[in-house]
Design a protein around this motif. Structure first.
Motif, PDB file in Angstrom:
ATOM      1  N   ARG A 192      90.773 156.731  20.477  1.00 31.93           N
ATOM      2  CA  ARG A 192      90.461 156.718  21.905  1.00 31.93           C
ATOM      3  C   ARG A 192      90.397 158.161  22.386  1.00 31.93           C
ATOM      4  O   ARG A 192      91.392 158.878  22.294  1.00 31.93           O
ATOM      5  N   VAL A 193      89.223 158.578  22.838  1.00 31.87           N
ATOM      6  CA  VAL A 193      89.058 159.961  23.295  1.00 31.87           C
ATOM      7  C   VAL A 193      88.956 159.937  24.812  1.00 31.87           C
ATOM      8  O   VAL A 193      87.964 159.482  25.388  1.00 31.87           O
ATOM      9  N   SER A 194      89.989 160.404  25.471  1.00 28.28           N
ATOM     10  CA  SER A 194      90.013 160.384  26.928  1.00 28.28           C
ATOM     11  C   SER A 194      89.769 161.819  27.410  1.00 28.28           C
ATOM     12  O   SER A 194      90.613 162.687  27.257  1.00 28.28           O
ATOM     13  N   ILE A 195      88.602 162.018  27.997  1.00 32.14           N
ATOM     14  CA  ILE A 195      88.183 163.364  28.399  1.00 32.14           C
ATOM     15  C   ILE A 195      88.523 163.565  29.875  1.00 32.14           C
ATOM     16  O   ILE A 195      88.315 162.659  30.682  1.00 32.14           O
ATOM     17  N   GLY A 196      89.025 164.750  30.247  1.00 30.09           N
ATOM     18  CA  GLY A 196      89.249 164.936  31.682  1.00 30.09           C
ATOM     19  C   GLY A 196      90.321 165.933  32.057  1.00 30.09           C
ATOM     20  O   GLY A 196      90.725 165.986  33.218  1.00 30.09           O
ATOM     21  N   ALA A 197      90.814 166.719  31.088  1.00 24.68           N
ATOM     22  CA  ALA A 197      91.714 167.802  31.490  1.00 24.68           C
ATOM     23  C   ALA A 197      90.885 168.818  32.277  1.00 24.68           C
ATOM     24  O   ALA A 197      89.696 169.013  31.990  1.00 24.68           O
ATOM     25  N   GLU A 198      91.505 169.441  33.245  1.00 25.64           N
ATOM     26  CA  GLU A 198      90.761 170.371  34.107  1.00 25.64           C
ATOM     27  C   GLU A 198      90.014 171.445  33.324  1.00 25.64           C
ATOM     28  O   GLU A 198      88.923 171.859  33.692  1.00 25.64           O
ATOM     29  N   LEU A 199      90.624 171.912  32.222  1.00 28.33           N
ATOM     30  CA  LEU A 199      90.030 173.029  31.478  1.00 28.33           C
ATOM     31  C   LEU A 199      89.032 172.589  30.408  1.00 28.33           C
ATOM     32  O   LEU A 199      88.429 173.430  29.741  1.00 28.33           O
TER      33      LEU A 199
ATOM     34  N   PRO B 281      93.951 161.702  31.414  1.00 28.19           N
ATOM     35  CA  PRO B 281      94.195 163.041  31.958  1.00 28.19           C
ATOM     36  C   PRO B 281      95.385 163.015  32.907  1.00 28.19           C
ATOM     37  O   PRO B 281      95.574 162.033  33.634  1.00 28.19           O
ATOM     38  N   SER B 282      96.172 164.047  32.869  1.00 31.22           N
ATOM     39  CA  SER B 282      97.299 164.153  33.805  1.00 31.22           C
ATOM     40  C   SER B 282      97.276 165.576  34.345  1.00 31.22           C
ATOM     41  O   SER B 282      98.103 166.403  34.001  1.00 31.22           O
TER      42      SER B 282
ATOM     43  N   PRO C 294      96.102 159.454  41.912  1.00 29.30           N
ATOM     44  CA  PRO C 294      95.569 160.830  41.906  1.00 29.30           C
ATOM     45  C   PRO C 294      96.307 161.741  40.919  1.00 29.30           C
ATOM     46  O   PRO C 294      95.841 162.814  40.598  1.00 29.30           O
ATOM     47  N   HIS C 295      97.460 161.279  40.421  1.00 38.09           N
ATOM     48  CA  HIS C 295      98.175 162.119  39.448  1.00 38.09           C
ATOM     49  C   HIS C 295      97.577 162.045  38.045  1.00 38.09           C
ATOM     50  O   HIS C 295      98.030 162.741  37.147  1.00 38.09           O
ATOM     51  N   LYS C 296      96.575 161.237  37.878  1.00 33.68           N
ATOM     52  CA  LYS C 296      95.933 161.220  36.560  1.00 33.68           C
ATOM     53  C   LYS C 296      94.791 162.238  36.547  1.00 33.68           C
ATOM     54  O   LYS C 296      95.000 163.413  36.334  1.00 33.68           O
ATOM     55  N   TRP C 297      93.607 161.760  36.807  1.00 29.10           N
ATOM     56  CA  TRP C 297      92.421 162.589  36.608  1.00 29.10           C
ATOM     57  C   TRP C 297      92.198 163.582  37.754  1.00 29.10           C
ATOM     58  O   TRP C 297      91.619 164.647  37.585  1.00 29.10           O
ATOM     59  N   MET C 298      92.654 163.197  38.961  1.00 33.24           N
ATOM     60  CA  MET C 298      92.260 163.967  40.147  1.00 33.24           C
ATOM     61  C   MET C 298      92.904 165.345  40.207  1.00 33.24           C
ATOM     62  O   MET C 298      92.279 166.323  40.616  1.00 33.24           O
TER      63      MET C 298
ATOM     64  N   ALA D  34      93.534 150.243  39.936  1.00 34.20           N
ATOM     65  CA  ALA D  34      92.534 151.268  39.608  1.00 34.20           C
ATOM     66  C   ALA D  34      93.278 152.578  39.351  1.00 34.20           C
ATOM     67  O   ALA D  34      92.847 153.651  39.778  1.00 34.20           O
ATOM     68  N   ALA D  35      94.402 152.448  38.654  1.00 33.51           N
ATOM     69  CA  ALA D  35      95.262 153.615  38.441  1.00 33.51           C
ATOM     70  C   ALA D  35      94.467 154.783  37.863  1.00 33.51           C
ATOM     71  O   ALA D  35      94.519 155.904  38.367  1.00 33.51           O
ATOM     72  N   MET D  36      93.711 154.494  36.824  1.00 33.79           N
ATOM     73  CA  MET D  36      92.956 155.570  36.168  1.00 33.79           C
ATOM     74  C   MET D  36      91.578 155.776  36.829  1.00 33.79           C
ATOM     75  O   MET D  36      91.226 156.883  37.225  1.00 33.79           O
ATOM     76  N   ALA D  37      90.819 154.702  36.959  1.00 37.67           N
ATOM     77  CA  ALA D  37      89.427 154.836  37.406  1.00 37.67           C
ATOM     78  C   ALA D  37      89.304 155.101  38.900  1.00 37.67           C
ATOM     79  O   ALA D  37      88.252 155.525  39.371  1.00 37.67           O
ATOM     80  N   GLY D  38      90.377 154.876  39.639  1.00 37.20           N
ATOM     81  CA  GLY D  38      90.305 155.046  41.086  1.00 37.20           C
ATOM     82  C   GLY D  38      89.799 156.406  41.497  1.00 37.20           C
ATOM     83  O   GLY D  38      89.030 156.534  42.456  1.00 37.20           O
ATOM     84  N   ALA D  39      90.183 157.432  40.750  1.00 37.47           N
ATOM     85  CA  ALA D  39      89.737 158.788  41.094  1.00 37.47           C
ATOM     86  C   ALA D  39      88.211 158.855  41.173  1.00 37.47           C
ATOM     87  O   ALA D  39      87.645 159.536  42.031  1.00 37.47           O
ATOM     88  N   ALA D  40      87.554 158.119  40.271  1.00 37.15           N
ATOM     89  CA  ALA D  40      86.089 158.166  40.219  1.00 37.15           C
ATOM     90  C   ALA D  40      85.439 157.504  41.428  1.00 37.15           C
ATOM     91  O   ALA D  40      84.233 157.648  41.642  1.00 37.15           O
ATOM     92  N   MET D  41      86.228 156.782  42.225  1.00 38.44           N
ATOM     93  CA  MET D  41      85.642 156.136  43.407  1.00 38.44           C
ATOM     94  C   MET D  41      85.312 157.164  44.494  1.00 38.44           C
ATOM     95  O   MET D  41      84.691 156.819  45.486  1.00 38.44           O
ATOM     96  N   ILE D  42      85.688 158.417  44.284  1.00 38.25           N
ATOM     97  CA  ILE D  42      85.216 159.448  45.220  1.00 38.25           C
ATOM     98  C   ILE D  42      83.751 159.781  44.934  1.00 38.25           C
ATOM     99  O   ILE D  42      83.128 160.533  45.670  1.00 38.25           O
ATOM    100  N   LEU D  43      83.224 159.225  43.838  1.00 37.17           N
ATOM    101  CA  LEU D  43      81.807 159.400  43.508  1.00 37.17           C
ATOM    102  C   LEU D  43      81.066 158.132  43.935  1.00 37.17           C
ATOM    103  O   LEU D  43      81.284 157.063  43.354  1.00 37.17           O
ATOM    104  N   PRO D  44      80.192 158.237  44.932  1.00 33.70           N
ATOM    105  CA  PRO D  44      79.509 157.015  45.391  1.00 33.70           C
ATOM    106  C   PRO D  44      78.837 156.261  44.245  1.00 33.70           C
ATOM    107  O   PRO D  44      78.814 155.025  44.250  1.00 33.70           O
ATOM    108  N   GLU D  45      78.324 156.975  43.240  1.00 37.86           N
ATOM    109  CA  GLU D  45      77.611 156.292  42.144  1.00 37.86           C
ATOM    110  C   GLU D  45      78.539 155.453  41.267  1.00 37.86           C
ATOM    111  O   GLU D  45      78.067 154.675  40.429  1.00 37.86           O
ATOM    112  N   CYS D  46      79.847 155.618  41.429  1.00 35.64           N
ATOM    113  CA  CYS D  46      80.801 154.825  40.618  1.00 35.64           C
ATOM    114  C   CYS D  46      81.365 153.630  41.354  1.00 35.64           C
ATOM    115  O   CYS D  46      82.084 152.822  40.761  1.00 35.64           O
ATOM    116  N   ARG D  47      81.069 153.540  42.644  1.00 39.37           N
ATOM    117  CA  ARG D  47      81.755 152.496  43.439  1.00 39.37           C
ATOM    118  C   ARG D  47      81.362 151.080  43.051  1.00 39.37           C
ATOM    119  O   ARG D  47      82.058 150.124  43.403  1.00 39.37           O
TER     120      ARG D  47
END
Ligand code: PLP
Length: 481
Positions: free
Chosen positions: A445-452, A81-82, A293-297, A264-277
Motif C-alpha cells: 500500500r503506497v500512501s502518497i502525501g507527505a508535505e515534502l 500522511p500525518s 485535518p491531522h492526516k493529509w491536510m 471521511a477521516a482520511m479522504a475528507g481533506a480532499a473535499m476542499i477540492l470541488p472535483e473530489c466532492r
C-alpha cells in the motif's frame, strides 16, 4: 526554569527542529532500532535532583531521535500522511506557551470562539451545508464513538437516563462495510452494542459498500425483531481509499430510522477540492461526519473535526452539569466540554488557524492536487509494467499494488513474496510503506502525501520496489503455478 533560560533553550530547540526538518531526507525513514534499545538508554528511575537542561536537549538527539520514524519524511508512504506543517509546529509551541485548558468558554474565551470560527471555515472549505456545526476531537476514533453514542440514544429515546442498554427489549444493530476502519468496531463495542450486533456489509470490486446488501441486511434484522440503529459510511477506506455510496446509505438510513455517520477521516481533506466532492455525494443527509485535518491536510496530530446536523442532540448526550463547571455565561456561549467525551480540552483550533493563514486554501488545494497527480503517475507506471498488479482504483493518493511474477499464482507464496518486498524496502531506510491484506490478498500500500514528497520520491520508490521484487523473486523458491 527561569524565563531567560527558557528563551535560550527555546531558541536552541527551534534551531534543532529546523535542522532536523532540513536534514530529514538524509535519514532512514523507518526507525531501525531493535525493541528495548531506547528503553536501555533510559535510567530506570526519575532523577532525584534536577539536571542541567543542556543534558536533556543532548539526550533528545542521542536517545530519542534514533527511535523516531520520520512521518514527515518525503519518502514516507506508510499508513496515511500525518503532516505536521511547520506553521502547526509553531502553533503547538504557542499553545503550550499559553497553556490554556479549554473546556468552557470562560476558561479561555478565545479558544472557544476561535474553534467556532475554525469549524465554520473548515465546513465551508469542505462544502458542507450550514446546518452542520462541530467541535474538534482528538481522533476520528473518538468522533465515531460519539456518533454511535448519539445514535444509540436517538434509537432508545435516551435510554441512558433509564436502565441503559440493559433495559432495552431488542438489540440495536450497526452497519458498515467490510472495509471499515477498526475504530468503528471499537466504538460499537465501547457503546455497549456488542459484536454480534455489528454487520459488516459486502463490498463491490471497487471495495465500496453494496447498497443492496445493506438494505437486505437491515430488512433481515427488522424481520428478526432487532432494531437497526446506525450506518457508518466510509469515504476513503483505510486500505484502498474506497468510497461507500453515501447517498444510497442516507436513503436506507432515513427509511429505517437509522443514524448515518460518514467517516471521511482520511479522504475528507480532499473535499476542499470541488472535483473530489462526488466522493461524498449525499453527505448533507448525514447525521454526523468526521474529517481528520491531522492526516493529509497538515494541522499535525491531533485534530479531528466532528460535525453534526443536530448539535442539541449531541449536547444532550454528552453534557454533565456539575456546579463546579457552571458559569454565569452558560446561556450565551458554547461550552465545548459538552460536545464530546473528555472534559479537559487542548487549544487545537490555533493549529488550524496558523496553518490556513500561512498556506491559504489555495496553497492547501495545490498540494493535495500535486499528491493526487503523483499517485496518478504511479498508477500509470504500475499499469504499464508487466508482473505488477493494481489491487484497487486510485481514487485519491493511495496506490495498492502487488508483484505477481509470471507463472506464479500461488497465494501463499505471493503473500510471503510481497511481504518480503515491503520488508526489504522498509529496512533499506530509503522509503517506508505499509503492507496490508485486502480480501485475503497481500498487497503493498503506497500512501502518497507527505508535505515534502515530490514526484522524484515516488519515482525512486517505484524503482526500489522493482529492484526488491526482482531480488526477492530471484532468491526465493517459487511455489504454485
Ligand atoms: N477512519 C479511517 C477511514 C481511517 O483511515 C483512520 C485511520 O487511519 C481512522 C478512522 C482512525 O483515525 P484516528 O487515528 O484519528 O482515530
Amino acid at each position: 526554569m527561569d524565563i531567560e533560560a527558557f528563551r535560550r533553550y527555546g531558541h536552541q530547540l527551534v534551531d534543532w527542529v529546523a535542522e532536523y526538518r532540513r536534514g530529514m531526507e538524509g535519514r532512514a525513514v523507518m526507525s531501525g532500532v531493535a525493541p528495548g534499545k531506547i528503553r536501555g538508554m533510559l535510567p530506570a528511575r526519575a532523577p532525584e535532583v534536577g539536571e542541567e537542561f543542556e543534558a536533556v536537549l543532548e539526550d533528545l538527539e542521542r536517545v530519542i531521535l534514533p527511535g523516531i520514524t520520520h512521518w514527515n519524511h518525503p519518502s514516507f508512504f506508510a499508513y496515511f500522511p500525518s503532516n505536521m506543517s511547520l506553521a502547526a509546529v509553531l502553533a503547538e509551541l504557542a499553545i503550550a506557551g499559553l497553556g490554556p485548558q479549554c473546556m468552557s468558554w470562560q476558561t479561555s474565551p478565545a479558544a472557544t470562539e476561535l474553534e467556532e470560527v475554525m469549524m465554520e471555515w473548515l465546513r465551508e472549505m469542505l462544502g458542507l451545508p450550514e446546518e452542520f456545526s462541530g467541535a474538534i476531537q482528538d481522533t476520528a476514533s473518538t468522533a465515531t464513538l460519539c456518533a454511535l453514542l448519539c445514535a444509540r440514544e436517538r434509537s432508545t429515546d435516551f435510554g441512558m437516563n433509564r436502565g441503559g442498554l440493559q433495559a432495552e427489549r431488542a438489540p440495536l444493530v450497526v452497519y458498515a462495510s467490510d472495509q471499515v476502519h477498526s475504530s468503528m468496531d471499537k466504538a460499537a463495542l465501547l457503546a455497549g452494542l456488542g459484536k454480534e450486533n455489528v454487520r459488516l456489509i459486502e463490498t463491490d470490486e471497487a471495495h465500496g459498500m453494496r447498497a443492496e446488501a445493506l438494505s437486505a441486511a437491515v430488512e433481515e434484522d427488522e424481520r428478526a425483531g432487532r432494531r437497526p440503529c446506525a450506518v457508518v459510511a466510509t469515504v476513503g477506506t483505510t486500505g484502498t481509499t474506497a468510497v461507500d455510496p453515501v447517498a444510497q446509505a442516507a436513503e436506507i438510513a432515513v427509511r429505517h430510522g437509522m443514524w448515518l455517520h460518514v467517516d471521511a477521516a482520511m479522504a475528507g481533506a480532499a473535499m476542499i477540492l470541488p472535483e473530489c466532492r462526488w466522493m461524498w455525494e449525499g453527505v448533507e443527509r448525514a447525521d454526523s461526519v468526521v474529517v481528520n485535518p491531522h492526516k493529509w491536510m497538515g494541522t499535525g496530530f491531533d485534530f479531528s473535526a466532528y460535525y453534526v446536523r443536530d448539535s442539541r442532540h449531541l449536547i444532550r448526550v454528552m453534557s454533565t452539569n456539575p456546579s463546579v463547571l457552571q458559569t454565569a455565561r452558560d446561556g450565551e456561549v458554547k461550552n465545548y466540554r459538552d460536545w464530546g467525551i473528555p472534559l479537559g480540552r487542548r487549544f487545537r483550533a490555533l493549529k488550524f488557524w496558523f496553518l490556513v493563514r500561512e498556506q491559504g486554501v489555495t496553497g492547501l488545494r495545490e498540494r493535495l492536487r500535486r499528491d493526487m497527480g503523483n499517485a496518478a503517475w504511479l498508477k500509470k507506471a504500475v499499469d504499464e509494467e508487466g508482473e505488477w498488479e493494481r489491487m484497487a482504483p486510485v481514487t485519491l493518493q493511495t496506490v495498492c499494488i502487488r508483484h505477481v511474477p509470471t507463472g506464479n499464482q500461488d497465494e501463499a507464496w505471493l503473500g510471503a513474496h510481497n511481504l518480503a518486498i515491503a520488508e526489504k524496502v522498509n529496512r533499506s531506510g530509503r522509503a517506508y510503506l505499509t503492507p496490508a491484506v485486502l480480501k485475503g490478498k497481500q498487497m503493498l500500500r503506497v500512501s502518497i502525501g507527505a508535505e515534502l514528497t515530490e514526484l522524484r520520491h515516488v519515482e525512486a520508490l517505484w524503482k526500489e520496489l522493482r529492484v526488491a521484487a526482482k531480488e526477492e523473486a530471484g532468491g526465493g523458491i517459487r511455489g504454485g503455478g
